[in-house]
Scaffold this motif. Structure first.
Motif, short mmCIF file in Angstrom:
data_model
loop_
_atom_site.label_atom_id
_atom_site.label_comp_id
_atom_site.label_asym_id
_atom_site.label_seq_id
_atom_site.Cartn_x
_atom_site.Cartn_y
_atom_site.Cartn_z
N LEU A 33 0.83 -1.21 0.00
CA LEU A 33 0.00 0.00 0.00
C LEU A 33 0.86 1.26 0.00
O LEU A 33 0.62 2.21 -0.74
N TYR A 34 1.88 1.25 0.84
CA TYR A 34 2.79 2.39 0.94
C TYR A 34 3.59 2.56 -0.34
O TYR A 34 3.73 3.67 -0.85
N LEU A 35 4.08 1.44 -0.85
CA LEU A 35 4.88 1.46 -2.07
C LEU A 35 4.09 2.07 -3.23
O LEU A 35 4.60 2.94 -3.95
N VAL A 36 2.85 1.67 -3.38
CA VAL A 36 2.02 2.16 -4.47
C VAL A 36 1.74 3.66 -4.32
O VAL A 36 1.86 4.42 -5.28
N ARG A 37 1.38 4.08 -3.12
CA ARG A 37 1.07 5.50 -2.92
C ARG A 37 2.28 6.39 -3.14
O ARG A 37 2.18 7.47 -3.70
N ILE A 38 3.46 5.91 -2.73
CA ILE A 38 4.69 6.68 -2.96
C ILE A 38 4.98 6.71 -4.46
O ILE A 38 5.36 7.74 -5.01
N GLY A 39 4.78 5.58 -5.14
CA GLY A 39 4.98 5.53 -6.59
C GLY A 39 4.04 6.46 -7.34
O GLY A 39 4.42 7.08 -8.33
N GLU A 40 2.82 6.58 -6.86
CA GLU A 40 1.83 7.46 -7.49
C GLU A 40 2.05 8.92 -7.13
O GLU A 40 1.58 9.81 -7.84
N ASN A 41 2.75 9.17 -6.00
CA ASN A 41 2.94 10.53 -5.49
C ASN A 41 4.40 10.74 -5.09
O ASN A 41 4.72 10.91 -3.91
N PRO A 42 5.33 10.73 -6.07
CA PRO A 42 6.74 10.90 -5.74
C PRO A 42 6.97 12.21 -4.97
O PRO A 42 6.42 13.25 -5.33
N GLY A 43 7.76 12.13 -3.90
CA GLY A 43 8.05 13.31 -3.11
C GLY A 43 7.04 13.57 -2.01
O GLY A 43 7.09 14.59 -1.32
N ILE A 44 6.13 12.64 -1.79
CA ILE A 44 5.13 12.78 -0.74
C ILE A 44 5.83 12.74 0.62
O ILE A 44 6.88 12.12 0.76
N ILE A 45 5.26 13.44 1.60
CA ILE A 45 5.82 13.37 2.95
C ILE A 45 5.01 12.37 3.78
O ILE A 45 3.87 12.03 3.43
#
Length: 149
Positions: A33-45
């Protein structure tokens, strides 16, 4: 069986399948879940990521640190605010993201098999509405408020 129980059965079934299938990649429970959200939103905090997934900061931080140890994501200090660490996929993380994304698309097709285009659209609209409703309660409870029921 009411709607939320049915949604729960679907969510737990898909989560269980993913955890079994991703085990060979040493991607532990729920990390995808985390991996996908970071992949979809590069640079997210981290704070934004936790709100997106609806988890507390401690849980999110633990998962992110495990993904860093697994060399799937990396942290960068923000130039605008040194307290913020921006999260990005590594090359290994991008490869894993592609695998998880393919699994997600496959699972989506299986779940929506037999739905017409208009049924899919309506289903997504209704789920968005339910997600927004529940999200409001999640925000309240997160702030320490009680729900009235």
């Amino acid at each position: 069986m009411d709607s939320l129980r049915k949604i729960g059965v679907i969510a737990r079934s898909l989560d269980s399948i993913s955890n079994i299938e991703f085990k060979e990649y040493e991607l532990s429970k729920g990390q995808y879940l985390y991996l996908v959200r970071i992949g979809e939103n590069p640079g997210i905090i981290l704070q934004q990521l936790c709100e997106m997934i609806c988890v507390d900061k401690t849980t999110g931080s633990r998962a992110v640190n495990n993904l860093v140890k697994a060399q799937l994501i990396r942290k960068e200090i923000s130039a605008n605010n040194r307290k913020n660490q921006l999260l990005y996929l590594t090359e290994k993380g991008k490869e894993m993201y592609d695998i998880v994304d393919r699994e997600n698309k496959y699972s989506n097709e299986v779940a929506l098999n037999g739905f017409s285009a208009s049924e899919r659209k309506l289903f997504n609209q209704l789920l968005d509405k339910a997600k927004d409703n529940v999200g409001k309660d999640w925000q309240k409870v997160k702030r320490g408020e009680k729900r009235e029921y």
